[in-house]
Design an enzyme around this catalytic site. Structure first.
Site, short mmCIF file in Angstrom:
data_model
loop_
_atom_site.label_atom_id
_atom_site.label_comp_id
_atom_site.label_asym_id
_atom_site.label_seq_id
_atom_site.Cartn_x
_atom_site.Cartn_y
_atom_site.Cartn_z
N LYS A 177 -4.96 29.37 -12.87
CA LYS A 177 -5.46 30.48 -13.66
C LYS A 177 -6.88 30.84 -13.26
CE LYS A 177 -1.60 29.88 -15.93
NZ LYS A 177 -0.41 30.28 -15.19
N LYS A 236 -7.49 27.21 -22.47
CA LYS A 236 -6.22 27.37 -21.77
C LYS A 236 -6.11 26.37 -20.63
CE LYS A 236 -5.55 32.20 -22.79
NZ LYS A 236 -5.23 33.50 -22.23
N ARG A 288 6.90 33.67 -11.13
CA ARG A 288 8.31 33.28 -11.31
C ARG A 288 9.01 34.35 -12.12
NH1 ARG A 288 7.60 32.27 -16.76
NH2 ARG A 288 5.65 31.22 -17.26
N ARG A 328 14.72 35.36 -29.21
CA ARG A 328 15.03 34.02 -28.70
C ARG A 328 15.68 33.18 -29.81
NH1 ARG A 328 10.28 32.05 -24.63
NH2 ARG A 328 9.79 34.10 -23.73
#
Lengths: 166, 500
Positions: B117, B159, B293, B339
């Site tokens: 990142k 993060k 991805r 989901r």
């Protein structure tokens, strides 16, 4: 058959008759004609007054989880006799009471105490056989047995006085 | 170069998704499975399937050598990593290449560039892509973190440098909480990614999460397929995604799309990728990170653009040119994905592993269920809770919302608890219908998230009592031998199965 259904701490008496998908269900003072089919494992199709519902019923350690109309309910279902035994019978009338009455009709299968005997809270007083189950009745508090009015093998009705304590 | 046989280095619904694309493309498939996944759907759907180790992913789905060996032994010429597991692991991409296997994904170098990142943020700064104020480098110490946080101002977001999927992320509101949050974020990042490094940036209040799908081929073509809005999240785990975003117009889409394509080009990116942005209430966008991805939520883009992203991935990996130019990409209607996780939303969203005794998936017009489950399937406790992705399409957002509500109502899963009742409530919520979305949406509506409003209490009682009544009647009619025979209710999970 009578059941006590408990939803969110509120108990309701439910009476069911019928078989093979067609039932009459009395819920409080309302009576429903219900056509119920198990269409897949745990998935019921219910027709109640022509209204179609699909209810998923999952049995989880005695409590039912029912999903219907996008809502979830946890419901305790007990056969009424069982419910009475669990909530009333097992505690021999509560701490203030000195009398054990039969909460349900049945047969005395064993008397565990004699007049004059001192008992502690939780001691078994007697056992009633009902609904093919042996239901143990325990003393709610300490005391002395004054009278035993029944003996093993005797049939009793609901409300009969069984044991008097002092 | 035509791909002939592809190993799917993944499990669950995404393995099934990739196998489907391969079958349509005439590519043979090889599944791999851990000891916990012998009965998983992807194993049944693939042409071949091989065991790769014990249940914990670290001993199976994350073992590079074993997966590469399995691919070689099976005669595969390509590997698709899916998402999660090894999908953003550059060493895996390199190991595949070294073994002569085509890796369906970006080159290892681009993956390293975007997978870190902090390296990605450095690149974004060079390209003039706007970013949330914060560190470009991993924070070396607690003291440095405290200094940077003080400079950019609280609240700050921690993060994981190698992160994704919300793991290793922590929102810190004040200085006093920083040290503990750093410890927790590092521990989580270390466990999830094998790298405990974290960086920090200023947290945007009630931001919206908007990401751009890109496709890049080996011939230098890079296009974007518009955005997905993924603002409905719980603890940084996406729950509902949609395409397009109600927030974007054509101008903002073009600007964000252009920024995403420039990043991809500069990184030498090839194959499908996603560039994530935060968008604030003034519609300013900030680069967050790039996911090198296929994304979980890729189907909403497929539904609106008509592009099969996995098929495109396979074409790109085979060295073909993109079938579309940017001008060919059009967006039609609206798609929403929910989901369906094996979690109990009314009991702290705890995982709910177990056997699915009853399952009925929705269908009908414009409904797609990308699932890894089936009736009788036992959800292992070792992996994530995603059971299925329910995707619908509608001519506009209102139609898509109506369709999603309809499809969720059709979805029956018995035996385990799922997110379906929570999804139902979110989709029906006035704020959701009015597209008042933010990543804080779920926390805001959670207090209203009740298991029921009592509307169907009588029906539920009738169903529960009748189930008990029939159970008692059947037990009385045919008393089973006490020792072996399970009740008809319990037998569901194992019906038709012979277990050793």
């Amino acid at each position: 058959m009578k059941y006590v259904a408990t939803v969110a701490d509120e108990s309701r008496l439910v009476t069911v008759t019928g078989a093979d998908g067609r039932y009459r269900v009395a819920l409080g003072d309302e009576v429903w004609e219900v056509d119920a089919r198990l269409t897949a494992q745990g998935i019921y199709s219910l027709l109640i007054d022509g209204v179609s519902y699909v209810a998923d019923v999952l049995d989880r350690d005695g409590a039912c989880v029912v999903e219907v109309g996008g809502e979830w309910y946890e419901i305790g279902v007990e056969e009424q006799t069982r419910h009475i035994i669990r909530t009333r019978g097992g505690a021999a009338g509560g701490p203030g009471s000195r009398t054990l009455t039969a909460p349900l009709p049945g047969k005395i299968s064993r008397v565990a105490v004699r007049p004059g005997e001192a008992v502690q809270a939780g001691d078994t007083l007697l056992v009633i056989e009902a609904m093919k189950m042996e239901n143990e009745f325990k003393a709610a508090g300490a005391g002395t047995v004054a009278e035993v009015r029944v003996e093993a093998g005797q049939t009793v009705n609901a409300g009969d006085v069984l044991i008097v304590m002092t | 170069m035509k791909l002939k046989k592809l190993l799917v280095a993944n499990r669950g619904e995404i393995a099934v998704r990739v196998i489907r694309a391969c079958r349509e493309a005439g590519i043979a498939t090889v599944a791999v499975f851990s000891e916990a996944d012998r009965e998983a759907l992807h194993v049944q759907m693939a042409d071949e399937a091989y065991a790769i180790g014990p249940a914990p992913a670290i001993e199976s789905y994350l073992v590079i050598d074993r997966i590469v060996q399995t691919a070689r032994r099976a005669g595969a010429d390509a590997v698709h990593p899916g998402y999660g597991f090894l999908s953003e692991n550059a060493a895996f991409a390199e190991a595949c290449a070294a073994a002569g296997l085509t890796f369906v994904g970006p080159p290892a170098a681009a993956m390293r560039q975007m997978g870190s990142k902090t390296a990605a943020r450095t690149l974004a700064r060079e390209l003039g892509v706007p970013m949330v104020p914060g560190t470009l480098e991993v924070v070396a110490s607690d003291a440095e973190a405290a200094r940077v946080a003080g400079e950019i101002g609280y609240p700050v977001m921690l993060k994981a440098a190698m992160g994704g999927g919300g793991k290793g992320m922590r929102l810190v509101r004040r200085d006093a909480d920083l040290a503990e949050a750093l410890r927790a974020a590092r521990a989580e990042a270390g466990a999830a990614f094998g790298d405990a490094a974290v960086y920090l940036e200023r947290a945007i209040a009630e931001p919206r999460h908007v990401e751009i799908q890109i496709l890049a081929d080996t011939h230098g073509h890079v296009i974007h397929l518009g955005e997905r809005e993924c603002s409905i999240q719980r603890r940084h785990q996406k729950l509902i995604e949609e395409c397009p975003s109600p927030l974007l117009d054509a101008v903002l889409r073009a600007r964000m799309g252009d920024a995403a394509c420039r990043l991809a080009r500069a990184a030498g990116y090839v194959n499908a990728g996603t560039v994530e942005f935060l968008v604030d209430s003034e519609r300013n966008f900030y680069f967050l990170e790039m996911n090198a991805r296929l994304q979980v939520e890729h189907p909403v883009t497929e539904m609106v653009t008509g592009v099969d992203l996995v098929r495109e991935q396979l074409r790109i990996a085979a060295g073909e040119t993109l079938t579309l130019t940017q001008a060919d990409v059009t967006w039609r209607g609206w798609a929403i994905e929910c989901r369906v996780n094996a979690e109990d939303p009314f009991a702290g969203w705890l995982p709910s592993p177990g056997t699915i005794t009853g399952l009925r998936a929705p269908s009908g017009p414009w409904v797609r269920d990308d699932s890894g489950a089936y009736e009788g399937y036992t959800i292992p406790r070792f992996y994530d809770t995603l059971l299925s992705k329910l995707i619908v399409w509608g001519a506009d957002r209102a139609a898509a919302c109506d369709r999603m509500a309809r499809a969720l109502a059709e979805y029956r899963v018995v035996g385990v608890r799922t997110t379906i009742p929570a999804l139902t409530r979110i989709v029906a919520h006035p704020d959701f219908r009015a597209a008042r979305l933010s990543t804080a949406f779920l926390e805001r509506v959670l207090p209203d998230l009740r298991a029921n409003d009592g509307r169907f209490a009588s029906v539920a009682v009738i169903a529960a009592v009748l189930a008990e009544y029939e159970r008692a009647r059947q037990a009385a009619a045919a008393p089973p031998p006490a020792d072996t025979t399970p009740s008809a209710w319990r037998a569901a999970g194992t019906r038709g199965w012979i277990r050793p």
